[in-house]
Design an enzyme around this catalytic site. Sequence first.
Site, short mmCIF file in Angstrom:
data_model
loop_
_atom_site.label_atom_id
_atom_site.label_comp_id
_atom_site.label_asym_id
_atom_site.label_seq_id
_atom_site.Cartn_x
_atom_site.Cartn_y
_atom_site.Cartn_z
N HIS A 1 -7.43 -5.40 -0.95
CA HIS A 1 -6.19 -4.44 -0.51
C HIS A 1 -6.06 -4.90 0.95
O HIS A 1 -6.78 -4.33 1.75
CB HIS A 1 -6.69 -3.30 -0.70
CG HIS A 1 -5.71 -2.06 -0.45
ND1 HIS A 1 -4.66 -1.73 -1.49
CD2 HIS A 1 -5.36 -1.59 0.74
CE1 HIS A 1 -3.89 -1.04 -0.95
NE2 HIS A 1 -4.07 -0.66 0.37
N SER B 1 0.95 -1.07 -0.01
CA SER B 1 0.04 0.01 0.16
C SER B 1 0.84 1.42 0.00
O SER B 1 1.74 1.20 -0.94
CB SER B 1 -0.85 -0.08 1.12
OG SER B 1 -2.08 0.83 0.98
N ASP C 1 -9.15 -5.29 -5.94
CA ASP C 1 -9.07 -4.06 -5.03
C ASP C 1 -9.02 -2.95 -5.86
O ASP C 1 -8.67 -2.56 -7.02
CB ASP C 1 -7.40 -4.14 -4.73
CG ASP C 1 -6.87 -2.69 -4.09
OD1 ASP C 1 -7.95 -2.24 -3.49
OD2 ASP C 1 -5.81 -2.43 -4.06
#
Length: 472
Positions: free
Chosen positions: A449, A181, A393
Amino acid sequence: MWLSVVVLVHVLLLSNSVESQSIIDTLPGFPGKLPFKLETGYIGVGELDEVQLFYYFIESERNPKHDPLVLWLTGGPGCSALSGLLFEIGWIILSPFTFDYANSSGRNKPTLELNPYSWTKIANIIFLDAPVGTGFSYATTWEAYNSNDTSSTTQTYEFLRKWLMTHSKFLVNPLYIAGDSYSGITIPIIVQEVSNGNEIGHLPPLNLKGFVIGNPLTHEIWDINARLKFAHRTALISDRLYQSTKRNCQGRYINPDPNNTQCVEDLREVNECVANIYIGQILEPNCAIESPKPNKLWSLSPHLDDNFIDTLHSTPDQVLEPWCRYYNYLYSYIWANDKSVQKALHIREGTIADWTRCNRSLAYTDNVITSIDYHQNLTKKDLRALIYSGDHDLTIPYTGTLEWIELLDLSIKDDWRPWFVDGQIAGYVTIYTEEKYSLTFTTIKGGGHTAPEYKPKECLAMIDRWFAYYFL
């Protein structure tokens, strides 16, 4: 002989920064002794060691002497390494244990169970609470709590050198910098610092082999803009609306010109289509307690409102419907803030008020607009890169990741093709090369995610094969 003396002097000087280093044999919630070696500790970095970075280190369960050494950084910024250990949400499954939800409810203390797909089965992993203010890391001055992308990466590099000085037996292990991320911004900078440090003779020399980033942020505007294409590909918006938005907004989906009424109207329709989609994994339920956001598709963070934890604490024994993945995370707050847990982990008393999974009040400035330039520089190095994306995601879609990879202008060694786990397609892989550099990109089919929380078995197979230079 001279080099050995220099290294010894550095060890003596730097070892003073490790003010606590403890082997953990048992943890509250887990029956008996831990079946793996867990170490926790603090290392001071920065001027006068005013920043105290907390870490968890777990030796490989396979072959600690020869298996890779991985420095893991959870995203955020400000998301604790413990989140990676216990869940790997937004952010991959590296943990040697996960919460046993079936036997943990309400205000009862959570219990722990072994995770069969832990990456520590095949690698030595340092889980680092960075930047300062994350997890159990803290500063000794108020000023030191202020950090940014560049200062944080410098501190992480300093941490790594100091850690290896006091764990010198791992200096020969292949070293990889990994995370997910938001770490897509900082990891390429850290890799660049390590590489530059090796070239100019910083001690100790680090055996850097490459880096791994999952669902990586590389440029906020770029990655968020990619959501429109992803939403179209996954049938969240119509062909007509997709083409109209592309035409009327001309690629400017964040903060569009308010006078461009056609674009504004198209974006209103797009947002109406995705308003009730959980952008972390588009197939899962959206949390009912998340407040509607009129521009949700163009907001970077999938985090819930600040009242999320208060809401769950107020009704700990009630079943919230529909089930949402975020509800699981309450257990980490209960466990990590328990005094017996903090004592077992050797947390310094009084250094933090409350542990939070992701610290949203971090005094942090994102001063690096994009990490793409760093990626471009790294293509000139003798390094390996693994970039992976959960293909469901919407937070940081694979569509944007593929676009910036194409900008690197690498040669394609192995074009888009499926790879398998247990005879089933686990994702699709493309391998790029540039002289001594190689980059492997893969999707994780069904992942969100980030991918390992959703597909732990497939992600363990992915990293194990990649470390072994067999992919996939």
